[in-house]
Design a protein around this motif. Structure first.
Motif, mmCIF file in Angstrom:
data_model
loop_
_atom_site.group_PDB
_atom_site.id
_atom_site.type_symbol
_atom_site.label_atom_id
_atom_site.label_comp_id
_atom_site.label_asym_id
_atom_site.label_seq_id
_atom_site.Cartn_x
_atom_site.Cartn_y
_atom_site.Cartn_z
ATOM 1 N N CYS A 54 0.839 -1.214 0.000
ATOM 2 C CA CYS A 54 0.000 0.000 0.000
ATOM 3 C C CYS A 54 0.869 1.257 0.000
ATOM 4 N N GLU A 66 -6.153 -4.783 2.874
ATOM 5 C CA GLU A 66 -6.745 -3.851 1.908
ATOM 6 C C GLU A 66 -6.058 -2.495 2.034
ATOM 7 N N CYS A 67 -5.823 -1.836 0.905
ATOM 8 C CA CYS A 67 -5.200 -0.504 0.914
ATOM 9 C C CYS A 67 -6.273 0.579 0.936
ATOM 10 N N SER A 68 -5.944 1.697 1.595
ATOM 11 C CA SER A 68 -6.826 2.869 1.579
ATOM 12 C C SER A 68 -5.959 4.127 1.507
ATOM 13 N N CYS A 69 -6.591 5.283 1.319
ATOM 14 C CA CYS A 69 -5.860 6.547 1.119
ATOM 15 C C CYS A 69 -6.230 7.564 2.184
ATOM 16 N N TYR A 73 -7.290 12.130 -1.145
ATOM 17 C CA TYR A 73 -6.766 11.235 -2.182
ATOM 18 C C TYR A 73 -7.811 10.169 -2.503
ATOM 19 N N THR A 74 -7.672 9.569 -3.660
ATOM 20 C CA THR A 74 -8.512 8.430 -4.061
ATOM 21 C C THR A 74 -7.609 7.324 -4.591
ATOM 22 N N LYS A 75 -8.067 6.022 -4.467
ATOM 23 C CA LYS A 75 -7.236 4.894 -4.887
ATOM 24 C C LYS A 75 -7.144 4.801 -6.404
ATOM 25 N N SER A 76 -5.981 4.331 -6.858
ATOM 26 C CA SER A 76 -5.790 4.081 -8.285
ATOM 27 C C SER A 76 -6.530 2.809 -8.685
ATOM 28 N N GLY A 79 -5.596 -0.308 -6.923
ATOM 29 C CA GLY A 79 -5.959 -0.389 -5.520
ATOM 30 C C GLY A 79 -4.797 -0.213 -4.581
ATOM 31 N N CYS A 82 -2.308 5.971 -4.501
ATOM 32 C CA CYS A 82 -3.278 7.028 -4.174
ATOM 33 C C CYS A 82 -3.059 8.219 -5.100
#
Length: 344
Positions: A54, A66-69, A73-76, A79, A82
């Motif tokens: 991540c 799971e990856c988050s931002c 920012y928003t995920k690419s 996933g 960011c």
């Protein structure tokens, strides 16, 4: 003998059973690790052990993560990475006037003449004098509200200064150019003011403008009229044999015209010099012819002042007393000169 497949007939593995000749072995799925008992499987926290991929935040889950931002920012699409959200271009900034995007966030700004309020979003009209982008006054700035309710400003100057044509800059007023600054003799301009001084042999009075004679010969005053000048002087303490008025025109090129003289009697305290040309400038010199004894006394007094000045390291110029004439056999002249008197 035939091998018994424990994985088919019964085993105690929590996840995966691997049959072997005469025995079996337990194993775990991806994201898990074998427990100490060799049978049970424990979740691997990839976020904690640092095996995740991540870019910003990692959230662990059973057997995976799971990856988050971060906010802004928003995920690419993968996933994992960011991407910055441009709140200004998307119109989700809530700024009242102007928006500047930056990484992961944005800042609200205001137009010229406005300032940002504490909520970071709203703008209000600023005090024009407190805004350096608006206030260019070199000295004083005054604010007022125009008919549209907008804050405006205007520049003004301190006493002794005037406002230039640009409406911002203040320049010094040379008070000495206007009636000699009110001074009877010498006027010296300073930044925002002026002050008077007196010639040698005079001292400044308490009014800080007029001069008092300290030598015995009275101060001279002139009163210009349409084509003449009346010269006044008070009776001196000395024995005056006669007065002589010498005057000459000062031409535009700085040269002097013909010298003229007029003799007044011993008791005269006022003398009219007539036949002058309006618009011309003249220089007047009044001489008082005094006795030899008194003339020598004046010279001694001047010399004493010079010696005292030298003693204390002070520069001193003698009074406008012509020692050559004072020491002459026929008596001395005590001379006062007033220059550039305009005849209007």
């Amino acid at each position: 003998c035939l091998d018994i497949n424990e994985c088919q007939v019964g085993h105690n593995c929590s996840q995966i059973c691997i049959n072997k000749f005469g025995t079996f072995k337990c194993d775990c799925r991806s994201g898990y690790k074998m427990g100490v008992d060799g049978v049970s499987c424990e979740d691997i926290d990839e976020c904690k052990v640092g095996t995740h991929r991540c870019a910003q935040k990692c959230i662990n889950s059973l057997g995976s993560y799971e990856c988050s931002c971060n906010s802004g920012y928003t995920k690419s699409s993968s996933g994992l990475f960011c991407i910055d959200i441009n709140e200004c271009s998307l119109g989700i900034d809530d700024c009242e006037q102007s928006c500047i995007n930056n990484r992961g966030s944005f800042n609200c700004t205001c137009f010229d003449g406005y300032m940002l309020l504490s909520d970071g979003r709203s703008c209000t009209r600023t005090d024009a004098c407190s805004d350096p982008s608006i206030n260019k006054c070199s000295q004083k700035c005054l604010t007022f509200t125009d008919q549209n309710g907008e804050s405006q400003h205007e520049c003004s100057c301190y006493d002794g200064f005037y406002l230039a044509s640009d409406g911002n800059t203040c320049h010094d007023i040379n008070e000495c150019k206007d009636s000699n600054g009110g001074c009877q003799q010498n006027c010296y301009n300073t930044n925002g003011s002026s002050y008077c001084t007196c010639q040698n042999g005079f001292s400044l009075r308490s009014d800080k403008e007029s001069c008092r004679d300290t030598t015995g010969f009275g101060a001279l005053r002139l009163r210009p009229t349409s084509s003449s000048v009346i010269l006044f002087w008070r009776s001196p303490k000395l024995t005056v044999l006669s007065y002589i008025v010498r005057y000459e025109e000062i031409k535009n090129n700085g040269e002097y015209g013909n010298v003229k003289t007029q003799v007044a009697g011993r008791r005269t305290v006022a003398l009219r010099v007539s036949g002058l040309t309006p618009g011309k400038r003249y220089e007047f010199t009044v001489s008082a012819k005094i006795g030899n004894g008194e003339a020598v006394g004046i010279v001694k007094k001047e010399r004493q002042k010079i010696e005292e000045a030298r003693k204390y390291g002070i520069s001193y110029q003698p009074h406008s007393c012509n020692s050559t004439h004072i020491l002459s056999n026929s008596g001395g002249y005590y001379i006062y000169t007033y220059t550039k008197i305009p005849i209007t």
